[in-house]
Enzyme design. Structure first.
Site, PDB file in Angstrom:
ATOM      1  N   LYS A  59       0.796  -1.233   0.000  1.00  0.00           N
ATOM      2  CA  LYS A  59       0.000   0.000   0.000  1.00  0.00           C
ATOM      3  C   LYS A  59       0.831   1.286   0.000  1.00  0.00           C
ATOM      4  O   LYS A  59       0.360   2.342   0.410  1.00  0.00           O
ATOM      5  CB  LYS A  59      -0.998   0.045   1.184  1.00  0.00           C
ATOM      6  CG  LYS A  59      -1.850  -1.175   1.345  1.00  0.00           C
ATOM      7  CD  LYS A  59      -2.381  -1.737   0.064  1.00  0.00           C
ATOM      8  CE  LYS A  59      -3.413  -0.846  -0.611  1.00  0.00           C
ATOM      9  NZ  LYS A  59      -3.819  -1.439  -1.923  1.00  0.00           N
ATOM     10  N   HIS A 120       6.640  -7.689  -2.035  1.00  0.00           N
ATOM     11  CA  HIS A 120       6.497  -6.971  -0.761  1.00  0.00           C
ATOM     12  C   HIS A 120       7.421  -7.563   0.303  1.00  0.00           C
ATOM     13  O   HIS A 120       7.372  -7.139   1.464  1.00  0.00           O
ATOM     14  CB  HIS A 120       5.055  -7.066  -0.246  1.00  0.00           C
ATOM     15  CG  HIS A 120       4.047  -6.351  -1.086  1.00  0.00           C
ATOM     16  ND1 HIS A 120       4.239  -5.079  -1.565  1.00  0.00           N
ATOM     17  CD2 HIS A 120       2.805  -6.734  -1.513  1.00  0.00           C
ATOM     18  CE1 HIS A 120       3.168  -4.711  -2.256  1.00  0.00           C
ATOM     19  NE2 HIS A 120       2.300  -5.694  -2.245  1.00  0.00           N
ATOM     20  N   SER A 150      -4.311   3.267   4.282  1.00  0.00           N
ATOM     21  CA  SER A 150      -4.542   2.591   3.007  1.00  0.00           C
ATOM     22  C   SER A 150      -4.616   1.071   3.226  1.00  0.00           C
ATOM     23  O   SER A 150      -5.466   0.389   2.640  1.00  0.00           O
ATOM     24  CB  SER A 150      -3.414   2.950   2.034  1.00  0.00           C
ATOM     25  OG  SER A 150      -3.623   2.342   0.786  1.00  0.00           O
TER      26      SER A 150
HETATM   27  P1  A3P Z   1      -4.980   4.924  -0.977  1.00  0.00           P
HETATM   28  O1  A3P Z   1      -5.596   3.700  -0.377  1.00  0.00           O
HETATM   29  O2  A3P Z   1      -4.464   5.876   0.047  1.00  0.00           O
HETATM   30  O3  A3P Z   1      -5.855   5.584  -1.980  1.00  0.00           O
HETATM   31  P2  A3P Z   1      -0.265  -0.328  -3.615  1.00  0.00           P
HETATM   32  O4  A3P Z   1      -0.263  -0.261  -5.108  1.00  0.00           O
HETATM   33  O5  A3P Z   1       1.094  -0.430  -3.005  1.00  0.00           O
HETATM   34  O6  A3P Z   1      -1.227  -1.353  -3.127  1.00  0.00           O
HETATM   35  O7  A3P Z   1      -0.776   1.085  -3.093  1.00  0.00           O
HETATM   36  C1  A3P Z   1      -2.109   1.487  -3.274  1.00  0.00           C
HETATM   37  C2  A3P Z   1      -2.208   2.934  -2.861  1.00  0.00           C
HETATM   38  O8  A3P Z   1      -1.556   3.729  -3.851  1.00  0.00           O
HETATM   39  C3  A3P Z   1      -3.655   3.412  -2.772  1.00  0.00           C
HETATM   40  O9  A3P Z   1      -3.661   4.452  -1.788  1.00  0.00           O
HETATM   41  C4  A3P Z   1      -3.840   3.963  -4.178  1.00  0.00           C
HETATM   42  O10 A3P Z   1      -4.910   4.861  -4.316  1.00  0.00           O
HETATM   43  C5  A3P Z   1      -2.494   4.670  -4.366  1.00  0.00           C
HETATM   44  N1  A3P Z   1      -2.216   4.961  -5.771  1.00  0.00           N
HETATM   45  C6  A3P Z   1      -2.209   4.123  -6.809  1.00  0.00           C
HETATM   46  N2  A3P Z   1      -1.989   4.795  -7.947  1.00  0.00           N
HETATM   47  C7  A3P Z   1      -1.844   6.101  -7.616  1.00  0.00           C
HETATM   48  C8  A3P Z   1      -1.624   7.300  -8.358  1.00  0.00           C
HETATM   49  N3  A3P Z   1      -1.519   7.282  -9.676  1.00  0.00           N
HETATM   50  N4  A3P Z   1      -1.537   8.458  -7.672  1.00  0.00           N
HETATM   51  C9  A3P Z   1      -1.654   8.479  -6.336  1.00  0.00           C
HETATM   52  N5  A3P Z   1      -1.873   7.386  -5.575  1.00  0.00           N
HETATM   53  C10 A3P Z   1      -1.977   6.206  -6.216  1.00  0.00           C
END
Ligand code: A3P
Length: 307
Positions: A59, A120, A150
């Site tokens: 996340k 991860h 998140s």
């Molecule tokens: P939130 O839950 O705070 O919205 P991962 O890919 O490591 O699982 O992380 C997911 C998090 O990254 C989520 O955060 C998601 O919305 C955010 N995320 C993914 N793409 C993004 C982007 N283009 N800009 C900003 N945040 C992004």
């Protein structure tokens, strides 16, 4: 052995139940049971010299970096990056779903080079071959409180990870590292410390939010890919939050609802810095910050806008 293309189909065809797997420690790190039970092929995974590893705590912006890297290698060709869901294009090394869904290792062993691999796993659990082969690693880190929020919402929706339980208890679990893939604090610190010894590009989520084109330039330089400024700007546009949120090949909408329960949250949830302020009580914040100072003592690693 199923090919990469079969992976999404296999997930959809899987008639068994995805269940909230318990966490089982592997060298002291809590991992989901199927990963712990199939640990040997992960530990013995054979990296290749031209593998690129995208390493993150869950996340922290993994998918965002995956999309950026894929677009850099595609020289900004958006259609090429839409060839398959992001988790098909860039498999997660350690992920193990119940058979017959192929594991990450199954999908990677026969994949053509150069491979881009997501993981991860904390640095100390990475297969040794990545270090022996001196593979490039892009590490993305996100400030602890936003990362926690998140993760909480993701655990609500992800039917394979332990139920997050009540918010207050989840904050404590995160602080104690009793969530899948273990302690955030150890994860981000360990990779920060290893920068001097390995080919690691350390990227902050908050920097990506502040100036995405700048971070894309850092990534393409690290990958030694020549791109014009126009293409950098194009990639920044296509990896903005709203465009990725609307892109089914990036937003995880292609995962079956037996896996991700979209009535609970959404994968592309908010994508903001400082969202934690909407969830932490004053008491939680104070306890978290005091604990944070202790756990992060002695490191030069600094996150912005987090206290
Ligand atoms: P939130 O839950 O705070 O919205 P991962 O890919 O490591 O699982 O992380 C997911 C998090 O990254 C989520 O955060 C998601 O919305 C955010 N995320 C993914 N793409 C993004 C982007 N283009 N800009 C900003 N945040 C992004």
């Amino acid at each position: 052995m199923a090919s990469q293309k079969d992976y999404n189909e296999a997930l959809h065809e899987f008639k068994g139940l995805f269940q909230r797997f318990p966490l089982v420690p592997v060298y002291g790190i809590p991992l989901m049971e199927p990963i712990a039970h199939q640990w040997a092929p992960i530990e013995n995974f054979e990296a290749r010299v031209d593998d690129l590893l995208i390493s993150t705590y869950p996340k922290s912006g993994t998918t965002w970096m995956q999309e950026i890297v894929d677009l850099i290698f595609a020289t900004g060709d958006v259609e090429k990056a839409r060839r398959a869901p992001v988790y098909v294009r860039i498999p997660c090394l350690e992920i193990c779903s119940p058979p017959p869904v192929p594991s990450g290792v199954d999908r990677l062993v026969n994949a053509p080079s150069p491979r881009v691999i997501k993981s991860h796993l904390p640095f100390q659990l990475l297969p040794k071959s990545f270090l022996e082969k001196n593979c490039k690693i892009i590490y993305v880190a996100r400030n602890a409180k936003d990362n926690l929020v998140s993760y909480y919402f993701y655990d609500l929706m992800n039917r394979t990870q332990p139920d997050p339980g009540p918010w207050d208890g989840y904050v404590k679990k995160f602080m104690e590292g009793k969530v899948a893939w273990g302690s955030w604090y150890d994860h981000v610190r360990r990779c920060w410390d290893e920068r001097a010894n390995h080919r690691i590009l350390y990227v902050f989520y908050e920097d990506m939010k502040e100036d995405l084109a700048h971070e894309i330039r850092r990534v393409k330089d690290f990958l030694e890919v020549e791109l014009s400024e126009d293409i950098v700007q194009k990639i920044a546009h296509h990896t903005s939050f709203q465009i990725m949120k609307d892109n089914p090949m990036a937003n995880y909408d292609t995962l079956p609802s037996t896996f991700l329960d979209r009535t609970k949250s959404s994968f592309m949830r908010k994508g903001e810095v400082g969202d934690w302020k909407n969830y932490f009580t004053v008491a939680q914040r104070e306890a978290f910050d005091a604990d944070y100072q202790r756990k992060m003592e002695g490191t030069t690693l600094r996150f912005r806008d987090v206290l």
